[in-house]
Design a protein around this motif. Structure first.
Motif, mmCIF file in Angstrom:
data_model
loop_
_atom_site.group_PDB
_atom_site.id
_atom_site.type_symbol
_atom_site.label_atom_id
_atom_site.label_comp_id
_atom_site.label_asym_id
_atom_site.label_seq_id
_atom_site.Cartn_x
_atom_site.Cartn_y
_atom_site.Cartn_z
ATOM 1 N N VAL A 170 2.410 0.425 3.880
ATOM 2 C CA VAL A 170 3.261 1.410 3.220
ATOM 3 C C VAL A 170 2.457 2.668 2.977
ATOM 4 O O VAL A 170 1.222 2.640 2.903
ATOM 5 C CB VAL A 170 3.794 0.868 1.874
ATOM 6 C CG1 VAL A 170 4.698 -0.330 2.105
ATOM 7 C CG2 VAL A 170 2.648 0.478 0.956
ATOM 8 N N GLU A 174 2.831 4.706 -2.933
ATOM 9 C CA GLU A 174 4.106 4.034 -3.198
ATOM 10 C C GLU A 174 3.881 2.750 -3.986
ATOM 11 O O GLU A 174 2.906 2.046 -3.779
ATOM 12 C CB GLU A 174 4.841 3.723 -1.890
ATOM 13 C CG GLU A 174 5.452 4.947 -1.243
ATOM 14 C CD GLU A 174 6.522 4.557 -0.233
ATOM 15 O OE1 GLU A 174 6.943 3.391 -0.237
ATOM 16 O OE2 GLU A 174 6.919 5.426 0.557
ATOM 17 N N THR A 176 4.899 -0.804 -4.437
ATOM 18 C CA THR A 176 5.604 -1.811 -3.643
ATOM 19 C C THR A 176 5.513 -3.190 -4.280
ATOM 20 O O THR A 176 4.613 -3.474 -5.067
ATOM 21 C CB THR A 176 5.018 -1.889 -2.222
ATOM 22 O OG1 THR A 176 3.656 -2.303 -2.317
ATOM 23 C CG2 THR A 176 5.111 -0.554 -1.514
#
Length: 407
Positions: A170, A174, A176
């Motif tokens: 990713v 971010e 996640t």
């Protein structure tokens, strides 16, 4: 001739199992005794093999479904040849767009639960793994083969340590998450550990042992030991097993178990040795350790470790046990509080050997020391017995000759 493929016979302590991975699909050729399906229970993963040469005719229980002891999970056609796959016709783009969603094979459907678990644990891209299952499905063996060949195929592409940490591909920054179902084995381990803490009056006593005598003895004889005993290596665990066995004979309450309102004293010593595997912690049992030599102990433990990593430990390997030894030192643990393995009343924790300055006869010496921890059930064992038991192990290890002389 069609025959039924059934789940193995589960022992009384195992109510049911879960189909983990089908290694063969309907129409695929199977050789006699070839692995066709894994069934996961609360304790181990059981393997079901083909009864003879032939093909899987129909799968009755799919991956993730619950099965009972000796329940039919598939039908098998003995002596039949593999079916040749029909050539796929390429559909026009306009027709493909009108295909109902239920008829589309997605990447998620092509990856079995066991294969998906390996892919997630290793941060792999499923689209890069060649599938050999039905309709190009990815099996556990496909992932394992991909992992084996990956370093050789692209050694220069190995990421830097800092870049290798994230398990998901990713963009940086971010937040996640990933949700992975807990396996039956790991769920059972968690349940038993919680029950042990809730139901037992668990206490832990600590001590430390000077490992220099054992280390010197091992250094002096390890080459000769390995030569005489056919390649079996002399480790530390066998000394702890023998010391614990002698201590268990001297303190029967530590070798006992609790069954309801009864205290069961065992006239034998069956010591479980905790083994860490990819599927979770398993505790295979050394039987009658009082009669086992150091070589037999080391050889059996090595076999447990090998079969544990291969997922081939059986139910019989882990049934029973009157006492348990766990070694967190192999992972670098300096001190920990082991949790009881019910219905046993005590567990010994070994830890990392670390050189420390110690006062010996008024002088400071640097010695290889190990912290020992004994967790015990106070309902069965008094503090005095627990401390004396641990001191006995310490004394035997610091003077190994005492084990031979029984003093």
């Amino acid at each position: 001739m069609s025959t039924e493929i059934k789940a193995p016979t589960f022992p009384e302590s195992v109510a049911d199992g879960t189909v983990a991975t089908w290694h063969k699909q309907p129409g695929e050729a199977c050789s006699a005794d070839e692995l066709i399906v894994d069934i996961e229970t609360d304790k181990v993963v059981l393997e079901v093999v083909a009864p003879t040469d032939g093909v899987i005719k129909e799968i009755v229980k799919g991956e993730g479904e619950t099965v009972l002891s000796e329940e039919v999970i598939a039908t098998f056609e003995a002596g039949a040849a593999a079916e040749a796959p029909a050539p796929a016709e390429k559909a026009p783009a306009a027709e493909a767009a009108d295909t109902p969603a239920a008829e589309v094979t997605t990447d998620a459907e092509k990856v079995g639960p066991a294969a998906r678990k390996l892919i997630e644990e290793n941060g792999l891209d499923a689209s890069q793994i060649p599938g050999t299952g039905k309709n190009g499905g990815i099996t556990k063996e496909d992932v394992q083969n991909f992992l084996k060949n990956k370093p050789a195929a692209a050694p220069a592409a190995a990421p830097a340590p800092a870049a290798a940490a994230p398990a998901l591909n990713v963009p940086a920054g971010e937040r996640t998450e990933k949700r992975v179902p807990m396996t039956r084995l790991r769920a059972t381990i968690a349940k038993r550990l919680v029950e042990a803490q809730q139901n037992a009056a668990m206490l832990t006593t600590y001590n430390e042992v000077n490992m220099k005598p054992v280390m010197e003895l091992r250094k002096q004889y390890k080459d000769l030991f390995e030569k005489v005993h056919g390649g079996t290596r002399l480790g530390f665990m066998s000394f702890f097993v023998k010391a614990a066995t002698e201590a268990l004979k001297r303190f029967p309450a530590v070798n006992a178990s609790i069954d309801g309102n009864d205290m069961v004293y065992h006239g034998y010593q069956d010591i479980g040795v905790a083994v860490s595997t990819d599927r979770g912690l398993m505790v295979p049992v050394l039987r009658d350790t009082d009669t086992m030599s150091l070589a037999e102990i080391e050889g059996t433990i090595a076999d447990f470790g090998k079969r544990g990593r291969e997922g081939k430990l059986g139910m019989d390997d882990m049934q029973g046990g009157t006492f348990t030894i766990t070694n967190g030192g192999v992972f670098g643990s300096l001190m920990s509080t082991p949790i009881l393995n019910p219905p046993q009343t005590a567990i010994l924790g070994m830890h990392k050997i670390q050189e420390r300055p110690m006062a010996v006869n008024g002088q400071v010496e640097i010695l290889p020391m190990m912290y020992l921890a004994l967790s015990y059930d106070h309902r069965m064992i008094d503090g005095k017995e627990a401390v004396q038991f641990l001191v006995t192990i310490k004394d035997l290890l610091e003077d190994p000759a005492r084990m031979l002389l029984d003093v």
